[in-house]
Write a protein that holds these residues in place. Structure first.
Motif, short mmCIF file in Angstrom:
data_model
loop_
_atom_site.label_atom_id
_atom_site.label_comp_id
_atom_site.label_asym_id
_atom_site.label_seq_id
_atom_site.Cartn_x
_atom_site.Cartn_y
_atom_site.Cartn_z
N LYS A 42 0.94 -1.61 0.06
CA LYS A 42 -0.45 0.18 0.06
C LYS A 42 0.59 1.10 -0.06
N GLU A 43 0.35 2.38 -0.37
CA GLU A 43 1.31 3.43 -0.96
C GLU A 43 1.48 4.39 0.61
N GLU A 44 0.69 3.89 1.74
CA GLU A 44 1.37 4.66 2.95
C GLU A 44 1.92 3.80 4.13
N GLY A 45 2.26 2.05 3.54
CA GLY A 45 3.32 1.32 3.31
C GLY A 45 4.92 2.11 4.07
N ASN A 46 5.27 1.61 5.05
CA ASN A 46 6.44 2.23 5.54
C ASN A 46 7.69 1.80 4.89
N LEU A 47 7.54 0.70 4.24
CA LEU A 47 8.76 0.43 3.09
C LEU A 47 7.61 -0.02 2.56
N VAL A 48 7.32 0.53 0.93
CA VAL A 48 6.68 0.42 -0.05
C VAL A 48 7.52 -0.23 -0.88
N VAL A 49 7.18 -1.15 -1.87
CA VAL A 49 7.73 -1.24 -3.14
C VAL A 49 6.79 -0.94 -4.16
N PRO A 50 6.58 -0.22 -4.69
CA PRO A 50 6.24 0.58 -5.76
C PRO A 50 5.21 -0.01 -6.43
N ALA A 51 5.92 -1.11 -7.10
CA ALA A 51 5.72 -1.85 -8.16
C ALA A 51 4.80 -3.17 -8.33
N ALA A 52 4.90 -3.24 -6.38
CA ALA A 52 3.47 -4.43 -5.94
C ALA A 52 2.51 -4.44 -6.03
N SER A 53 1.78 -2.87 -6.04
CA SER A 53 0.72 -3.57 -6.46
C SER A 53 0.41 -3.87 -7.50
N GLU A 54 1.12 -3.36 -8.70
CA GLU A 54 0.76 -3.78 -9.99
C GLU A 54 0.06 -5.46 -9.73
N THR A 55 1.47 -6.39 -9.03
CA THR A 55 0.72 -7.70 -9.24
C THR A 55 -0.04 -7.96 -8.61
N ILE A 56 -1.23 -7.36 -7.89
CA ILE A 56 -1.75 -7.90 -7.01
C ILE A 56 -2.99 -8.58 -7.95
N GLY A 57 -3.55 -7.98 -9.23
CA GLY A 57 -4.42 -8.81 -10.32
C GLY A 57 -4.04 -10.00 -10.39
N SER A 58 -3.30 -10.30 -10.70
CA SER A 58 -2.06 -11.79 -11.65
C SER A 58 -2.13 -12.63 -10.09
N ILE A 59 -2.00 -12.18 -9.07
CA ILE A 59 -1.49 -13.55 -8.27
C ILE A 59 -3.37 -14.04 -7.89
N GLN A 60 -3.99 -12.70 -7.29
CA GLN A 60 -5.45 -12.55 -7.58
C GLN A 60 -6.23 -13.91 -8.66
N GLN A 61 -5.41 -13.67 -10.04
CA GLN A 61 -5.99 -14.61 -10.67
C GLN A 61 -5.69 -15.88 -10.53
N LEU A 62 -3.91 -15.85 -9.90
CA LEU A 62 -3.24 -16.51 -10.12
C LEU A 62 -4.05 -18.23 -9.05
#
Length: 95
Positions: A42-62
């Motif tokens: 999440k954007e407000e995370g203390n150690l956010v990985v900027p591209a991580a949010s882009e993986t959520i949809g693919s992980i959900q499908q998997l």
């Protein structure tokens, strides 16, 4: 115990090949979801990985496909405690 962290100036990333399709036997396969946690995603995370949010949809499908085919699923979670020595290297996260 003392932990010393010496970051490299650069990191070489090897070329990664991608397949359009992959078939694995469900009985010998597992999906492992690693560290999909608010502090990393999440954007407000203390150690956010900027591209991580882009993986959520693919992980959900998997995960949906894995569940539909009775594939084992495992989740890992990064967890720290107050005053964790790791906070000398990284910001406070995943308490």
């Amino acid at each position: 115990m003392s932990i010393e962290f010496i970051p490299r100036e650069t990191v070489e990333v090897p070329e990664i090949s991608f397949e359009d399709e992959m078939r694995l036997p469900a009985e010998n396969t597992a999906v492992i979801v690693v560290d999909m946690q608010n502090d990393f995603v999440k954007e407000e995370g203390n150690l956010v990985v900027p591209a991580a949010s882009e993986t959520i949809g693919s992980i959900q499908q998997l995960l949906e496909m894995a569940r539909a085919h009775d594939v084992r699923i495992a989740y890992t979670q990064d967890t720290q405690v107050e005053d964790d020595p790791e906070f000398e290297v990284w910001p406070q996260h995943c308490l």
